[in-house]
Design a protein around this motif. Structure first.
Motif, PDB file in Angstrom:
ATOM      1  N   GLU A  43       0.876  -1.185  -0.023  1.00 31.36           N
ATOM      2  CA  GLU A  43      -0.008   0.262  -0.062  1.00 31.36           C
ATOM      3  C   GLU A  43       0.714   1.125   0.216  1.00 31.36           C
ATOM      4  OE1 GLU A  43      -2.523  -0.109   2.669  1.00 31.36           O
ATOM      5  OE2 GLU A  43      -3.944  -1.753   2.357  1.00 31.36           O
ATOM      6  N   GLN A  44       1.981   1.453   0.341  1.00 34.92           N
ATOM      7  CA  GLN A  44       3.019   2.232   0.581  1.00 34.92           C
ATOM      8  C   GLN A  44       3.426   2.546  -0.869  1.00 34.92           C
ATOM      9  OE1 GLN A  44       3.415   4.613   3.243  1.00 34.92           O
ATOM     10  NE2 GLN A  44       4.337   5.239   1.885  1.00 34.92           N
ATOM     11  N   ASP A  45       3.331   1.253  -1.364  1.00 34.87           N
ATOM     12  CA  ASP A  45       4.315   1.575  -2.338  1.00 34.87           C
ATOM     13  C   ASP A  45       3.396   1.917  -3.592  1.00 34.87           C
ATOM     14  OD1 ASP A  45       6.327   1.286  -4.981  1.00 34.87           O
ATOM     15  OD2 ASP A  45       5.385  -1.401  -4.906  1.00 34.87           O
ATOM     16  N   MET A  46       2.258   1.462  -3.148  1.00 34.80           N
ATOM     17  CA  MET A  46       1.126   2.127  -4.521  1.00 34.80           C
ATOM     18  C   MET A  46       1.191   3.820  -4.105  1.00 34.80           C
ATOM     19  SD  MET A  46      -2.866   1.506  -4.123  1.00 34.80           S
ATOM     20  CE  MET A  46      -2.658  -0.199  -4.108  1.00 34.80           C
ATOM     21  N   MET A  47       0.837   4.112  -2.533  1.00 35.13           N
ATOM     22  CA  MET A  47       0.905   5.440  -2.403  1.00 35.13           C
ATOM     23  C   MET A  47       2.010   6.703  -3.099  1.00 35.13           C
ATOM     24  SD  MET A  47       0.477   7.326   2.054  1.00 35.13           S
ATOM     25  CE  MET A  47      -1.323   5.941   2.566  1.00 35.13           C
ATOM     26  N   ASP A  48       3.116   5.982  -2.915  1.00 32.75           N
ATOM     27  CA  ASP A  48       4.458   7.279  -3.103  1.00 32.75           C
ATOM     28  C   ASP A  48       4.456   6.770  -4.732  1.00 32.75           C
ATOM     29  OD1 ASP A  48       5.292   6.901  -0.788  1.00 32.75           O
ATOM     30  OD2 ASP A  48       6.727   5.145  -0.356  1.00 32.75           O
ATOM     31  N   THR A  49       4.608   5.983  -5.211  1.00 35.74           N
ATOM     32  CA  THR A  49       4.090   5.731  -6.534  1.00 35.74           C
ATOM     33  C   THR A  49       3.153   7.063  -7.084  1.00 35.74           C
ATOM     34  OG1 THR A  49       4.859   3.852  -6.823  1.00 35.74           O
ATOM     35  CG2 THR A  49       4.242   4.734  -9.209  1.00 35.74           C
ATOM     36  N   GLY A  67     -10.439   0.172  -2.030  1.00 36.30           N
ATOM     37  CA  GLY A  67      -9.593   0.882  -0.994  1.00 36.30           C
ATOM     38  C   GLY A  67      -8.389   0.998  -1.622  1.00 36.30           C
ATOM     39  N   THR A  68      -8.299   0.504  -2.844  1.00 31.83           N
ATOM     40  CA  THR A  68      -7.146   0.832  -4.215  1.00 31.83           C
ATOM     41  C   THR A  68      -7.134   2.120  -4.604  1.00 31.83           C
ATOM     42  OG1 THR A  68      -6.700  -1.015  -4.984  1.00 31.83           O
ATOM     43  CG2 THR A  68      -6.079   0.009  -6.399  1.00 31.83           C
ATOM     44  N   LEU A  69      -8.535   2.639  -5.201  1.00 32.89           N
ATOM     45  CA  LEU A  69      -8.947   4.077  -5.499  1.00 32.89           C
ATOM     46  C   LEU A  69      -8.593   5.133  -4.474  1.00 32.89           C
ATOM     47  CD1 LEU A  69      -9.696   5.879  -7.609  1.00 32.89           C
ATOM     48  CD2 LEU A  69     -12.408   5.465  -6.688  1.00 32.89           C
ATOM     49  N   ASN A  70      -9.361   4.987  -3.080  1.00 34.21           N
ATOM     50  CA  ASN A  70      -8.970   5.423  -2.417  1.00 34.21           C
ATOM     51  C   ASN A  70      -7.506   6.269  -2.106  1.00 34.21           C
ATOM     52  OD1 ASN A  70      -7.920   5.607   0.738  1.00 34.21           O
ATOM     53  ND2 ASN A  70      -9.513   6.748   0.677  1.00 34.21           N
ATOM     54  N   ILE A  71      -5.807   4.693  -1.945  1.00 34.38           N
ATOM     55  CA  ILE A  71      -5.002   5.295  -1.692  1.00 34.38           C
ATOM     56  C   ILE A  71      -4.582   6.301  -3.406  1.00 34.38           C
ATOM     57  CG2 ILE A  71      -2.789   4.304  -1.204  1.00 34.38           C
ATOM     58  CD1 ILE A  71      -4.359   1.973  -0.905  1.00 34.38           C
ATOM     59  N   VAL A  72      -4.750   5.751  -3.978  1.00 33.39           N
ATOM     60  CA  VAL A  72      -4.495   6.695  -5.786  1.00 33.39           C
ATOM     61  C   VAL A  72      -5.493   8.066  -5.557  1.00 33.39           C
ATOM     62  CG1 VAL A  72      -4.480   6.527  -7.969  1.00 33.39           C
ATOM     63  CG2 VAL A  72      -4.063   4.285  -6.873  1.00 33.39           C
ATOM     64  N   ALA A  73      -6.110   7.963  -4.850  1.00 33.74           N
ATOM     65  CA  ALA A  73      -6.996   9.368  -5.772  1.00 33.74           C
ATOM     66  C   ALA A  73      -6.396  10.102  -4.123  1.00 33.74           C
ATOM     67  CB  ALA A  73      -9.045   9.500  -5.379  1.00 33.74           C
ATOM     68  N   GLY A  74      -6.422  10.213  -2.972  1.00 36.06           N
ATOM     69  CA  GLY A  74      -5.229  10.745  -1.971  1.00 36.06           C
ATOM     70  C   GLY A  74      -4.410  10.692  -1.919  1.00 36.06           C
ATOM     71  N   ALA A  75      -3.894  10.351  -2.492  1.00 39.09           N
ATOM     72  CA  ALA A  75      -1.612  10.539  -2.742  1.00 39.09           C
ATOM     73  C   ALA A  75      -1.784  11.640  -3.813  1.00 39.09           C
ATOM     74  CB  ALA A  75      -1.233   9.505  -3.712  1.00 39.09           C
ATOM     75  N   VAL A  76      -3.051  11.488  -5.282  1.00 34.54           N
ATOM     76  CA  VAL A  76      -3.073  12.458  -6.256  1.00 34.54           C
ATOM     77  C   VAL A  76      -3.345  13.493  -5.597  1.00 34.54           C
ATOM     78  CG1 VAL A  76      -3.910  13.117  -8.510  1.00 34.54           C
ATOM     79  CG2 VAL A  76      -3.017  11.013  -7.895  1.00 34.54           C
ATOM     80  N   TYR A  77      -4.535  13.544  -4.974  1.00 37.41           N
ATOM     81  CA  TYR A  77      -4.465  14.907  -3.779  1.00 37.41           C
ATOM     82  C   TYR A  77      -3.584  15.863  -3.504  1.00 37.41           C
ATOM     83  CZ  TYR A  77      -7.043  17.845  -0.779  1.00 37.41           C
ATOM     84  OH  TYR A  77      -7.705  19.527  -0.339  1.00 37.41           O
ATOM     85  N   HIS A  78      -3.287  15.037  -2.245  1.00 39.31           N
ATOM     86  CA  HIS A  78      -1.516  15.409  -1.645  1.00 39.31           C
ATOM     87  C   HIS A  78      -1.235  15.554  -1.839  1.00 39.31           C
ATOM     88  CE1 HIS A  78      -3.845  14.925   2.353  1.00 39.31           C
ATOM     89  NE2 HIS A  78      -4.019  13.432   2.405  1.00 39.31           N
ATOM     90  N   SER A  79      -0.616  15.261  -3.494  1.00 36.79           N
ATOM     91  CA  SER A  79       0.147  15.895  -3.642  1.00 36.79           C
ATOM     92  C   SER A  79       0.286  16.622  -4.731  1.00 36.79           C
ATOM     93  CB  SER A  79       1.213  14.559  -5.024  1.00 36.79           C
ATOM     94  OG  SER A  79      -0.345  15.166  -6.308  1.00 36.79           O
ATOM     95  N   GLY A  80      -0.877  17.642  -4.789  1.00 37.49           N
ATOM     96  CA  GLY A  80      -1.172  18.693  -5.509  1.00 37.49           C
ATOM     97  C   GLY A  80      -1.148  18.767  -7.178  1.00 37.49           C
ATOM     98  N   SER A  81      -1.288  17.572  -7.665  1.00 38.97           N
ATOM     99  CA  SER A  81      -1.144  17.216  -8.923  1.00 38.97           C
ATOM    100  C   SER A  81      -3.064  17.167  -9.340  1.00 38.97           C
ATOM    101  CB  SER A  81      -0.793  15.829  -9.233  1.00 38.97           C
ATOM    102  OG  SER A  81      -0.326  15.559 -10.550  1.00 38.97           O
TER     103      SER A  81
END
Length: 293
Positions: A43-49, A67-81
């Motif tokens: 999960e951490q690798d997914m978030m970081d990537t 849960g996968t979509l949650n991780i990806v969507a959250g990571a993109v949101y927090h990145s500001g992208s």
């Protein structure tokens, strides 16, 4: 040519892609995408990537459960992208996909992405933790996920009610003060839910009416602890008929909710444990999630 990062969760995604991965990649290539396939290690690798590489791609497509979509969507949101997200459902309940009419057949979902429309969907934040469709606490927050698939298939919505009745017998209440839309209430609550969905835990929710995914508001449901057998019967009737009773079930829409409790409340976010908080804020980020389907 547009660049795509295709993230696969090997736990949930492998099952739905076993026989069609090449067909899906071919579908994306035919739609003029340069596809970079990445199978995550954790999960951490997914978030970081997803977070660190978002701006390298025009779109990130993920395959897995909610849960996968949650991780990806959250990571993109927090990145500001502002990178667009595509979703190929591979989970058990697939609440988000069913609410948004994303095909749960992987090859068909890929075609939706290849020929789809970009949509801006509201994203929820519980104490800064993103959720794509639901954050909940209390007696019913895990019922749908714990109900056996066989029981769901045989009894449908009644299965949810049966498990709910079992849970009511051991329901824990929380004395919670809630502020929203200039209002304030304080109640002993056995359940609370903030959602942007017509479906939760694998079940349609007729009680959640006129849900709009891009209005800057989310639907809130708060269930008061029954004080006697009559109120318990009234609450169970509400659950069976899916008709709210303001005396037992308070429902409203808001873009911001603040709550306080004397003890920490464990929350479920998009079907997974989301942390425990004694007080917090739920905010709605209007149109923050850009998705293609």
């Amino acid at each position: 040519m547009k660049k795509m990062l295709f993230i696969i969760n090997p736990v949930s995604g492998k099952r739905v892609l076993e026989d069609c991965l090449m067909d899906i990649v071919s579908t994306f290539c035919a739609a003029d995408y340069d596809v970079n396939v990445y199978v995550t290690k954790s999960e951490q690798d997914m978030m970081d990537t997803a977070g660190k590489r978002a701006d390298e791609f025009d779109i990130i497509v993920c395959c897995g459960g909610d849960g996968t979509l949650n991780i990806v969507a959250g990571a993109v949101y927090h990145s500001g992208s502002s990178t667009i997200i595509g979703y190929i459902p591979g989970g058990t309940t697939n609440d988000f996909a069913n609410s948004h009419r994303i095909n749960t057949v992987a090859s068909a979902a890929a075609k939706q992405i290849a020929s789809g429309t970009v949509r801006q969907i509201d994203l929820g934040l519980l104490c800064s933790s993103p959720f794509i469709y639901v954050a909940a606490f209390g007696v019913f927050s895990a019922v749908s996920y714990e109900t056996s698939r066989e029981l769901k298939q045989n009894l449908g919505h009644a299965a949810y009610v049966i498990e709910g009745i079992k849970s009511l017998a051991k329901a824990k209440s929380y004395r919670v003060k809630v502020r929203y839309n200039g209002n304030e209430l304080e109640e002993d609550l056995i359940y609370g839910m903030v959602s942007n969905s017509k479906r939760v835990g694998g079940f349609e929710m007729p009680i959640m009416q006129n849900v709009l995914y891009d209005d800057g508001k989310m639907e809130v449901m708060l269930i008061r602890q029954p004080k006697n057998p009559v109120e318990t019967t009234k609450l169970l009737n509400c659950l069976v008929t899916q008709v709210a009773d303001d005396d037992m079930i308070r429902m409203f829409r808001t873009s911001r909710l603040e709550y306080e409790c004397d003890e920490e409340i464990p929350w479920t976010i998009d079907g997974e444990f989301g942390g425990s908080y004694g007080s917090g804020v739920v905010d709605v980020c209007e149109g923050a999630l850009k998705m293609l389907y």
